[in-house]
Design a protein around this motif. Structure first.
Motif, short mmCIF file in Angstrom:
data_model
loop_
_atom_site.label_atom_id
_atom_site.label_comp_id
_atom_site.label_asym_id
_atom_site.label_seq_id
_atom_site.Cartn_x
_atom_site.Cartn_y
_atom_site.Cartn_z
N ALA A 130 0.85 -1.19 0.00
CA ALA A 130 0.00 0.00 0.00
C ALA A 130 0.88 1.24 0.00
O ALA A 130 1.96 1.26 0.58
N GLY A 131 0.40 2.28 -0.66
CA GLY A 131 1.15 3.53 -0.68
C GLY A 131 2.05 3.61 -1.89
O GLY A 131 2.40 2.60 -2.51
N PRO A 132 2.43 4.81 -2.26
CA PRO A 132 3.21 5.01 -3.49
C PRO A 132 4.58 4.35 -3.46
O PRO A 132 5.00 3.78 -4.45
N GLY A 133 5.28 4.42 -2.33
CA GLY A 133 6.59 3.79 -2.26
C GLY A 133 6.50 2.29 -2.46
O GLY A 133 7.30 1.69 -3.19
N GLY A 134 5.52 1.66 -1.81
CA GLY A 134 5.35 0.23 -1.95
C GLY A 134 5.03 -0.17 -3.37
O GLY A 134 5.47 -1.21 -3.85
N ARG A 135 4.25 0.65 -4.06
CA ARG A 135 3.88 0.31 -5.44
C ARG A 135 5.10 0.35 -6.36
O ARG A 135 5.30 -0.54 -7.19
N VAL A 136 5.93 1.37 -6.22
CA VAL A 136 7.11 1.45 -7.07
C VAL A 136 8.09 0.32 -6.75
O VAL A 136 8.62 -0.33 -7.66
N ILE A 137 8.30 0.06 -5.47
CA ILE A 137 9.22 -1.02 -5.10
C ILE A 137 8.68 -2.36 -5.58
O ILE A 137 9.43 -3.22 -6.05
N ARG A 138 7.38 -2.55 -5.49
CA ARG A 138 6.79 -3.80 -5.95
C ARG A 138 6.96 -3.97 -7.46
O ARG A 138 7.22 -5.08 -7.95
N GLU A 176 9.71 8.29 2.64
CA GLU A 176 9.00 8.92 1.54
C GLU A 176 9.58 8.53 0.19
O GLU A 176 10.79 8.36 0.03
N LEU A 177 8.71 8.37 -0.77
CA LEU A 177 9.12 8.17 -2.15
C LEU A 177 9.46 9.54 -2.73
O LEU A 177 8.59 10.39 -2.89
N THR A 178 10.72 9.76 -3.02
CA THR A 178 11.17 11.08 -3.46
C THR A 178 11.02 11.25 -4.97
O THR A 178 10.97 10.26 -5.72
N PRO A 179 10.96 12.49 -5.43
CA PRO A 179 10.92 12.73 -6.87
C PRO A 179 12.11 12.11 -7.61
O PRO A 179 11.96 11.58 -8.71
N ARG A 180 13.28 12.15 -6.99
CA ARG A 180 14.46 11.56 -7.63
C ARG A 180 14.29 10.06 -7.83
O ARG A 180 14.61 9.51 -8.90
N LEU A 181 13.79 9.37 -6.81
CA LEU A 181 13.62 7.93 -6.92
C LEU A 181 12.51 7.59 -7.91
O LEU A 181 12.62 6.58 -8.63
N VAL A 182 11.47 8.40 -7.97
CA VAL A 182 10.42 8.17 -8.97
C VAL A 182 11.01 8.26 -10.37
O VAL A 182 10.79 7.39 -11.22
N THR A 183 11.78 9.31 -10.62
CA THR A 183 12.37 9.52 -11.95
C THR A 183 13.30 8.38 -12.33
O THR A 183 13.24 7.86 -13.45
N ASP A 184 14.16 7.97 -11.39
CA ASP A 184 15.14 6.94 -11.72
C ASP A 184 14.52 5.55 -11.78
O ASP A 184 14.90 4.73 -12.61
N SER A 185 13.54 5.28 -10.92
CA SER A 185 12.85 4.00 -10.99
C SER A 185 12.08 3.89 -12.30
O SER A 185 12.03 2.82 -12.92
N ALA A 186 11.46 5.00 -12.71
CA ALA A 186 10.71 5.00 -13.97
C ALA A 186 11.59 4.59 -15.14
O ALA A 186 11.15 3.89 -16.05
#
Length: 258
Positions: A130-138, A176-186
């Motif tokens: 649950a939550g944005p961080g968990g979704r990206v990590i999953r 927190e899921l940071t903007p940097r991690l969102v960009t790089d995970s994407a």
């Protein structure tokens, strides 16, 4: 960080972003308009609908299941969880190769025969998705990356340099899921960073540049390696290392642009 949107809100945004009408999405996906409208109104999407609309929206179906907060069907999971030992190594060695050799390696992976699934895949160590961080990590887990694989591969291919333990904390909602991690995970997920930011409720401070070619190729390799057995992945990993030559002993950090 803004509140994470429900899937109906995400779908509405995707339709608007792609300039698609509900009827057009339903027609192209082979679904009933009433199904799509029900999701837009707040109903949970069904498995069949997610599978059908994913290619129309330009997503892998597994990512839509995760974004919707639903369990991923077994047939959409990586073939062999043991291959997580080799998946990041394949990508890390590949991004040290010239572009033609990266493409050659990708074509080889695509040409390998599909083997039988040895066991049911489970996303280990993640307490909650649950939550944005968990979704990206999953989503990263469903690329056959464990915590160490995430830490190593993101450090090599992107500016993100975090410990393996940090990914556990982010995945369970403790950081927190940071903007940097969102960009790089994407970049490693093969998803547009601006779209992933909106779909996870994270505000990007600025429009990110396009991912480096090495990251694009790493994402493609990660996706294709999902269908390999551990033995196949090991052989591909050994080949990728041999393609680098006898002098290859380690990995450059933040390789693109270095």
């Amino acid at each position: 960080m803004s509140e994470h949107p429900g899937f109906g809100v995400m779908l509405a945004w995707l339709l608007d972003h792609r300039d698609l009408r509900v009827q057009e999405l339903a027609d192209r996906a082979g679904s009933m308009t009433i199904e799509v409208r029900a999701v837009l109104a707040g109903e949970a999407p069904g498995e069949g609908l997610l599978r059908r609309i994913a290619p129309v929206l330009g997503f892998h179906a597994v990512d839509l299941f995760i974004l919707a907060g639903l369990a991923v069907p077994d047939d959409l999971a990586p073939l062999d969880a043991v291959a997580e030992r080799w998946a990041p190594r394949i990508a890390m060695d590949a991004v040290h190769l010239p572009a033609p050799e990266r493409r050659e390696l990708l074509q080889l992976v695509r040409s390998l025969p599909q083997e039988e699934r040895p066991s049911v895949f489970t996303a280990k160590w993640l307490a909650s998705h649950a939550g944005p961080g968990g979704r990206v990590i999953r989503m990263l887990q469903y690329r056959n990356l464990d915590r160490l694989g995430m830490a190593q591969l993101l450090a090599v291919v992107t500016p993100t340099y975090l410990s393996a333990a940090t990914y556990s904390v982010i995945g369970s909602g403790g950081a927190e899921l940071t903007p940097r991690l969102v960009t790089d995970s994407a970049a490693l997920l093969g998803i547009d960073a601006r779209e992933l930011a909106v779909l996870t409720g994270v505000d990007l401070r600025e429009v990110p540049p396009p991912p480096a070619p090495e990251a694009v190729d790493a994402a493609a390799l990660l996706w294709e390696v999902r269908r390999l057995s551990a033995a196949q992945a090991q052989r591909v990993s050994e080949l990728a290392r041999s393609m680098r030559g006898d002098g290859a002993r380690g990995y450059f950090i933040n390789l693109p642009g270095s």
